[in-house]
Design a protein around this motif. Structure first.
Motif, PDB file in Angstrom:
ATOM      1  N   PRO A 156       0.801  -1.233   0.000  1.00  0.00           N
ATOM      2  CA  PRO A 156       0.000   0.000   0.000  1.00  0.00           C
ATOM      3  C   PRO A 156       0.828   1.276   0.000  1.00  0.00           C
ATOM      4  O   PRO A 156       0.321   2.332  -0.348  1.00  0.00           O
ATOM      5  N   SER A 157       2.094   1.188   0.394  1.00  0.00           N
ATOM      6  CA  SER A 157       2.922   2.391   0.414  1.00  0.00           C
ATOM      7  C   SER A 157       3.525   2.704  -0.945  1.00  0.00           C
ATOM      8  O   SER A 157       4.097   3.769  -1.147  1.00  0.00           O
ATOM      9  N   GLU A 158       3.371   1.781  -1.893  1.00  0.00           N
ATOM     10  CA  GLU A 158       4.014   1.963  -3.193  1.00  0.00           C
ATOM     11  C   GLU A 158       3.109   2.639  -4.214  1.00  0.00           C
ATOM     12  O   GLU A 158       3.574   3.364  -5.101  1.00  0.00           O
ATOM     13  N   VAL A 213      -5.186   1.954  -6.680  1.00  0.00           N
ATOM     14  CA  VAL A 213      -5.285   0.578  -6.205  1.00  0.00           C
ATOM     15  C   VAL A 213      -6.741   0.098  -6.183  1.00  0.00           C
ATOM     16  O   VAL A 213      -7.035  -1.082  -6.400  1.00  0.00           O
ATOM     17  N   GLU A 214      -7.669   1.038  -5.933  1.00  0.00           N
ATOM     18  CA  GLU A 214      -9.076   0.642  -5.815  1.00  0.00           C
ATOM     19  C   GLU A 214      -9.595  -0.106  -7.043  1.00  0.00           C
ATOM     20  O   GLU A 214     -10.235  -1.157  -6.900  1.00  0.00           O
ATOM     21  N   PRO A 215      -9.355   0.374  -8.281  1.00  0.00           N
ATOM     22  CA  PRO A 215      -9.828  -0.396  -9.444  1.00  0.00           C
ATOM     23  C   PRO A 215      -9.198  -1.791  -9.528  1.00  0.00           C
ATOM     24  O   PRO A 215      -9.824  -2.726 -10.027  1.00  0.00           O
ATOM     25  N   VAL A 216      -7.960  -1.916  -9.036  1.00  0.00           N
ATOM     26  CA  VAL A 216      -7.310  -3.221  -9.043  1.00  0.00           C
ATOM     27  C   VAL A 216      -8.038  -4.171  -8.103  1.00  0.00           C
ATOM     28  O   VAL A 216      -8.273  -5.346  -8.418  1.00  0.00           O
ATOM     29  N   GLN A 217      -8.411  -3.650  -6.920  1.00  0.00           N
ATOM     30  CA  GLN A 217      -9.155  -4.478  -5.970  1.00  0.00           C
ATOM     31  C   GLN A 217     -10.506  -4.919  -6.541  1.00  0.00           C
ATOM     32  O   GLN A 217     -10.911  -6.071  -6.392  1.00  0.00           O
ATOM     33  N   GLU A 218     -11.175  -3.979  -7.190  1.00  0.00           N
ATOM     34  CA  GLU A 218     -12.469  -4.310  -7.791  1.00  0.00           C
ATOM     35  C   GLU A 218     -12.309  -5.402  -8.846  1.00  0.00           C
ATOM     36  O   GLU A 218     -13.062  -6.381  -8.886  1.00  0.00           O
ATOM     37  N   ALA A 219     -11.323  -5.227  -9.717  1.00  0.00           N
ATOM     38  CA  ALA A 219     -11.114  -6.192 -10.796  1.00  0.00           C
ATOM     39  C   ALA A 219     -10.647  -7.540 -10.263  1.00  0.00           C
ATOM     40  O   ALA A 219     -11.034  -8.597 -10.779  1.00  0.00           O
ATOM     41  N   LEU A 220      -9.829  -7.534  -9.211  1.00  0.00           N
ATOM     42  CA  LEU A 220      -9.350  -8.774  -8.636  1.00  0.00           C
ATOM     43  C   LEU A 220     -10.495  -9.549  -7.985  1.00  0.00           C
ATOM     44  O   LEU A 220     -10.533 -10.780  -8.040  1.00  0.00           O
ATOM     45  N   SER A 250      -4.188  -0.557   8.131  1.00  0.00           N
ATOM     46  CA  SER A 250      -3.003  -1.294   7.713  1.00  0.00           C
ATOM     47  C   SER A 250      -3.274  -2.193   6.529  1.00  0.00           C
ATOM     48  O   SER A 250      -2.363  -2.729   5.942  1.00  0.00           O
ATOM     49  N   GLY A 251      -4.558  -2.384   6.158  1.00  0.00           N
ATOM     50  CA  GLY A 251      -4.893  -3.221   5.009  1.00  0.00           C
ATOM     51  C   GLY A 251      -4.791  -2.424   3.740  1.00  0.00           C
ATOM     52  O   GLY A 251      -4.128  -1.400   3.659  1.00  0.00           O
ATOM     53  N   PRO A 252      -5.461  -2.866   2.683  1.00  0.00           N
ATOM     54  CA  PRO A 252      -5.451  -2.158   1.409  1.00  0.00           C
ATOM     55  C   PRO A 252      -5.922  -0.729   1.579  1.00  0.00           C
ATOM     56  O   PRO A 252      -6.676  -0.390   2.488  1.00  0.00           O
ATOM     57  N   ALA A 253      -5.494   0.141   0.649  1.00  0.00           N
ATOM     58  CA  ALA A 253      -5.667   1.572   0.803  1.00  0.00           C
ATOM     59  C   ALA A 253      -7.102   1.996   1.033  1.00  0.00           C
ATOM     60  O   ALA A 253      -7.366   2.932   1.769  1.00  0.00           O
TER      61      ALA A 253
END
Length: 702
Positions: free
Chosen positions: A560-562, A568-575, A646-649
């Motif tokens: 998440p720091s990178e 990142v949100e669209p990546v989570q949705e797509a995953l 501490s989890g995903p953004a």
């Protein structure tokens, strides 16, 4: 989960200008409660409330919905509501707002339907496939009898003398004579009335407790069950002497009286008893005696209790027949379908098949202890939902051999095989025990209400059924004069009604038998050993295109720091979409486009990842060491800031997949966050009847 928009019978019945929920409530309860009770489901049903549709020039809208949403579970004795009822037990109508269960809801309600050996999706797939073939060939599966000229029918509320066919045939002959005098066209007796329903240990003389001495000698000399020893051949032409003596006697009465007679018995298969697990067994059947003297049989498919384990094998063939003495508005003959007890009470597939095949009448011999609610909701559903009038005859009285107050048999055999009596008073019967009644739920004759009394339903009860006073169960003021023993004759026990079939006929809009055939075919492939699929399942789903992008997405979310939270949100949705397909065991290659779309979505999201801009360090003072930049992540061991999870953004938490491939919904911890739960169920009407269940959770951080 049952979202609905229904307002049937929601109308003003007392003329006060306000719509009443009585008729609608009966319809709503009848449909939902029978499902909850029969199939063991917890049901959450949400109905629209209030006016709906485009208003006319007077402001009137074409629809008005009652609301009345409910949450309920079922049992053998009735329905249990967790939400949606008024204090008086009626369903709350006309009220807007959210509805939640006001008490703890048990989600593990056991099904009263035994999905075991006699659950036959292989049969159902075949039957509905036949209906689908007819529909595909251009045949209409919609019928309307449309005539008030129906047969006069009678049900005999009786119980046979255990293991005494001679006595029971004599009893049935008396009822047939009475029915003929009353002008009856169709007389229906209960299940196993010829021998009695109860079965007991057949070893040696352990079951030789009949009042009939001749039968006791037969029972004592054999280790086969009573029903097997007393089974009779049923099918045959008029005068066929290979049929059992009892069958021949009743067939002759049917011919003499010009009526149809249906009665329950143990049927001997062609070739003798069938050996199943080392035990000889026969069919639990209904003999159908025609006015011309010939006989047919229906063999029960869905057995109950000891029937399955000790003396009967299941049939597999639906039986319909024409009654040409009565014709509908188009000149076609009245058609009747037959099933027995559990076939109709627990498995609606056969009744629906009969109705969609053109049957207007269901004949249902039974032996059940179910209460009047259970009986009327189960059998009445075929009238209200499938358009078939119904005649269901239940055992009424005691069953099994007589016993004394200690539970011991009154009759037994001595060392010479002669029947002896203990001389003690009868205190009960073996089926139910001392001081208990065996069967005290009466028979039913059911028509659709139609326009009886000039109303579309019974304004007093809300019911759309007309039982004409039958089916009152153990109501003492109705049955107080009825005979309640074994093998007795009492004219009061014969209930007679003339059927109005003007509303009979199957008329379900958008009936899709092919879809049902495919779904049952998929179930049969999973549950019936050696079953050959009717429909091609196709090649397996290939999800390899998701492997690489899914791994990249996991890596990005784990850092998440990178990357910026927004990218990142669209990546989570797509995953999430990709994971619903990875490891899926029910989809086939027909759903391959879903994989391609998910892969494209995931790759697009990965391409849009943006790195977090690094913060340059302040210039160092002369002779002073450089100050390190502020850390991006919370150091290990330091409590996390609730604003920086501490989890995903974005706080998205993916539910872990279950063994069945569907994500589980577990606890979600996120301090100070709002939690939204979205569940989607997609039922794919494709070969194999595949089902995908998706659960998604997201915590929106404030």
């Amino acid at each position: 989960m049952n979202p609905t928009a229904t307002s049937r019978s929601y109308t003003d019945i007392d003329g006060d200008g306000v719509k009443d929920g009585k008729g609608w409530e009966w319809y709503y309860r009848n449909r939902l409660e029978s499902i909850a009770s029969r199939d063991g489901l917890v049901i959450a049903s949400a109905d629209l409330v209030g006016p709906d549709g485009y208003a006319d020039e007077n402001g009137k809208q074409p629809y008005d919905f009652p609301g009345g949403s409910v949450i309920l579970t079922g049992s053998f004795a009735g329905a249990n509501y967790a939400a949606g009822l008024n204090e008086d037990g009626s369903i709350a109508v006309g009220t807007e707002g959210a509805l939640t269960n006001a008490k703890d809801l048990r989600l593990s309600t056991p099904s009263t339907t035994q999905v075991a050996n006699d659950f036959h999706p292989d049969y159902y797939a075949k039957w509905y496939g036949e209906l689908a073939d007819r529909k595909d060939a251009g045949e209409s599966l919609s019928y309307s009898f449309g005539s008030t000229d129906g047969p006069k029918v009678a049900v005999a509320n009786v119980s046979g003398v255990w293991a005494d066919k001679a006595a029971n045939t004599k009893m049935m002959a008396k009822y047939a004579e009475q029915a003929h005098a009353d002008g009856v066209d169709l007389l229906v007796f209960p299940e196993t009335v010829l021998t009695g329903y109860d079965s007991t240990d057949p070893k040696g003389d352990a079951d030789a407790h009949s009042v009939n001495a001749e039968v006791n000698r037969v029972l004592a000399a054999s280790d086969d069950y009573m029903q097997v020893l007393l089974a009779e051949k049923v099918k045959g032409a008029d005068g066929d002497t290979t049929r059992g003596e009892s069958v021949q006697r009743m067939a002759q009465l049917a011919k003499d009286y010009g009526m149809y007679i249906v009665f329950g018995l143990a049927e001997m298969p062609d070739g003798g008893p069938i050996v199943d697990g080392g035990v000889k067994k026969v069919y639990n059947s209904a003999a159908i005696c025609f006015p011309d003297g010939h006989t047919e049989s229906y063999q029960k498919m869905h057995r109950a209790g000891s029937e399955e384990t000790v003396w009967s094998v299941p049939g597999n063939t639906p039986v319909m027949f024409e009654m040409p003495e009565w014709t509908g508005k188009d000149g076609s003959a009245l058609k009747a379908g037959v099933n027995i007890c559990r076939d109709g009470h627990f498995y609606p597939e056969l009744g629906r098949y009969y109705a969609a095949s053109g049957a207007e009448l269901l004949i249902h011999p039974t032996a059940t202890g179910g209460n009047p609610w259970y009986r009327e909701t189960r059998i009445g559903s075929y009238t209200d939902r499938d358009g078939m009038a119904a005649v269901t005859a239940n055992l009424w009285g005691q069953d099994g051999y007589p016993i004394d107050s200690d539970g011991k048999p009154i009759y037994s055999v001595d060392a010479n095989g002669e029947t002896v009596s203990s001389g003690k008073d009868v205190a009960g019967y073996n089926y139910s025990g001392v001081g208990r009644d065996s069967f005290r739920s009466t028979s039913l004759i059911i028509n659709a209400w139609g326009r009886k009394n000039g109303t579309s339903f019974d304004y007093a009860t809300g019911s759309a059924l007309d039982t004409s006073g039958t089916g009152n169960g153990a109501t003492a003021d109705v049955t107080k004069d009825w005979y309640f023993g074994q093998g007795g004759f009492d004219p009061d026990n014969l209930e007679t009604r003339t059927m109005d079939l003007s509303r009979a006929g199957f008329r379900i809009t958008n009936f899709q038998p092919r879809l049902y055939s495919q779904m049952y075919d998929a179930l049969a492939q999973r549950t019936v050993p050696g079953y050959s699929a009717m429909y091609s399942t196709g090649s397996p789903l290939d999800t390899s295109a998701l492997d690489e992008p899914a791994a990249k997405a996991d890596a990005a979310i784990a850092s998440p720091s990178e990357y910026t939270a927004e990218s990142v949100e669209p990546v989570q949705e797509a995953l999430f979409d990709a994971r619903s397909l990875l490891g899926n065991t029910t989809f086939s290659a027909e759903q391959q486009p879903l994989v391609e779309a998910a892969a494209a979505e995931l790759n697009t999201a990965l391409a849009g990842l943006e790195k977090v801009a690094s913060t340059p360090a302040d210039p160092a003072e002369p002779n002073q060491p450089a100050t390190p930049a502020d850390p991006v992540d919370t150091p290990a061991g330091t409590p996390a800031d609730p604003q920086s999870p501490s989890g995903p953004a974005d706080g998205t938490v993916d539910a872990p997949a279950t063994a069945a491939g569907a994500p589980a919904i577990g606890a979600l911890s996120s301090t100070g966050s709002q939690i939204a739960l979205v569940a989607a169920l997609a039922l794919m009407g494709v070969a194999g009847g595949s089902v995908l269940i998706v659960a998604k959770r997201k915590a929106h951080v404030e």
